[in-house]
Design a protein around this motif. Structure first.
Motif, short mmCIF file in Angstrom:
data_model
loop_
_atom_site.label_atom_id
_atom_site.label_comp_id
_atom_site.label_asym_id
_atom_site.label_seq_id
_atom_site.Cartn_x
_atom_site.Cartn_y
_atom_site.Cartn_z
N SER A 59 0.83 -1.20 0.00
CA SER A 59 0.00 0.00 0.00
C SER A 59 0.87 1.25 0.00
CB SER A 59 -0.91 0.00 1.22
OG SER A 59 -0.15 0.13 2.41
N GLN A 60 0.27 2.37 -0.34
CA GLN A 60 1.00 3.64 -0.29
C GLN A 60 1.39 3.96 1.14
OE1 GLN A 60 1.98 5.31 -3.10
NE2 GLN A 60 3.27 6.40 -1.61
N GLU A 61 0.52 3.57 2.08
CA GLU A 61 0.80 3.77 3.49
C GLU A 61 2.07 3.03 3.90
OE1 GLU A 61 -1.96 3.79 7.49
OE2 GLU A 61 -2.17 2.10 6.10
N LYS A 63 4.55 2.12 1.86
CA LYS A 63 5.70 2.74 1.20
C LYS A 63 6.11 4.03 1.89
CE LYS A 63 4.39 0.78 -3.28
NZ LYS A 63 3.89 1.10 -4.65
N ASP A 64 5.12 4.83 2.29
CA ASP A 64 5.42 6.10 2.95
C ASP A 64 6.12 5.89 4.28
OD1 ASP A 64 4.23 7.45 0.87
OD2 ASP A 64 2.33 7.78 1.90
#
Length: 320
Positions: A59-61, A63-64
């Motif tokens: 998820s982008q979460e 990766k961030d």
């Protein structure tokens, strides 16, 4: 003349039977030989019971949080069972992502499409038994794809009697190198069948706790356990259960239970763990529970924190 005709007739019948048998044998061999020298495919029924592992979609979460150029460092108050008594100490879990070289299985210095993105866990423990200290560190390199075993696992353990080191490399099998000062454990190189590694489950939890294996399983206990209790590195029968915020593994043969409590919400940080088993020898042996409870967590590029002023971060982590 009549006998000659009879002989020829019998001979023709035998030849016909032999040709027929050869045809069936060849047909049978042809039907059971995999094409292009490939291994025969399992039946549909077998495939149905062998679920295909697909790579986890990050998820982008994720990766961030994990690709921000920092490690996550968590400190814990430790009560460690050793020699039939509980010892006070500290534990630290350091999680960080990095690229891993698939062949030499070390951290990659350069970007390459063949590199394996891993979530690395460096887990440390420090405690004292009487006059002398213990220092234990385990390293686990787990693919963030979350669909394969750890690429590599290692442990080093030091105390005043001496030190030990063991390393597992995941290749065609689990290849293990071990060095120890103990009699009978000095220098070993061996292989063991691939199975779930207890060490890798801590990192698998951080990727997606819902992917943790449950039920009746075969699990190789943590390297720390193997070295502290001098057990063979091999799979043991285990039973695993998962709730919204805890994961428990029980080894009946070892009379050992590991329970990990974690945050049910991302980033699924580990809040505490308990490990119950027999500790000590002879009449001093008793069932004790090792406990670790979180003190604090920071995100930091710790490899750049080398100056004296950076020692204040240890105070933040309550390690000093």
């Amino acid at each position: 003349m009549k006998n000659l005709k009879t002989f020829k007739t019998i001979l023709k019948v035998k030849v016909l039977v032999l040709v027929t048998l050869c045809f069936f044998v060849l047909s049978s061999c042809k039907n059971n030989t995999p094409k292009n020298n490939q291994v025969a495919q399992p039946s549909k029924e077998a495939v149905a019971h062998t679920p295909k592992q697909e790579a986890t979609k990050l998820s982008q979460e994720f990766k961030d949080y994990w690709y921000a150029g920092e490690a996550e460092i968590s400190s814990y108050k430790l009560e460690q069972a050793r020699y039939g008594e509980l010892r006070q100490g500290t534990a630290v879990l350091v999680f960080v992502t990095e690229d891993f070289l698939p062949d030499t299985q070390v951290k990659a210095d350069n970007t390459n499409p063949n590199n394996i993105p891993v979530l690395k866990l460096n887990s440390t423990k420090n405690f004292v038994t009487g006059i002398y200290p213990y220092s234990i560190m385990q390293s686990t390199f787990y693919p963030v794809a979350n669909n394969a075993h750890a690429t590599k696992v290692s442990i080093s353990m030091q105390e005043w009697c001496g030190h030990v080191y063991m390393q597992l490399n995941n290749r065609s099998g689990f290849e293990i190198t071990s060095h120890s000062y103990f009699d009978g454990e000095a220098d070993q190189n061996f292989k063991t069948n691939k199975a779930i590694l207890e060490n890798e489950l801590w990192t698998k939890l951080r990727v997606n706790p819902k992917s943790l294996p449950v039920g009746d399983l075969q699990i190789i206990p943590s390297f720390e356990y193997s070295k502290l209790y001098h057990t063979q590195v091999k799979p043991f029968v285990a039973k695993a259960t998962l709730t919204a915020n805890s994961y428990t593994i029980t080894y009946p043969e070892l009379n050992r239970t590991l329970a990990i409590t974690f945050n049910p919400d991302f980033p699924f940080d580990i809040l505490s763990w308990e490990e119950t088993q027999k500790s000590g020898y002879g009449e001093n042996a008793k069932t004790l529970t090792t406990k670790a409870t979180k003190l604090n967590t920071i995100k930091s590029a710790y490899w750049n924190k080398k100056s004296i002023k950076d020692e204040a971060l240890r105070t933040t982590l309550k390690l000093d």
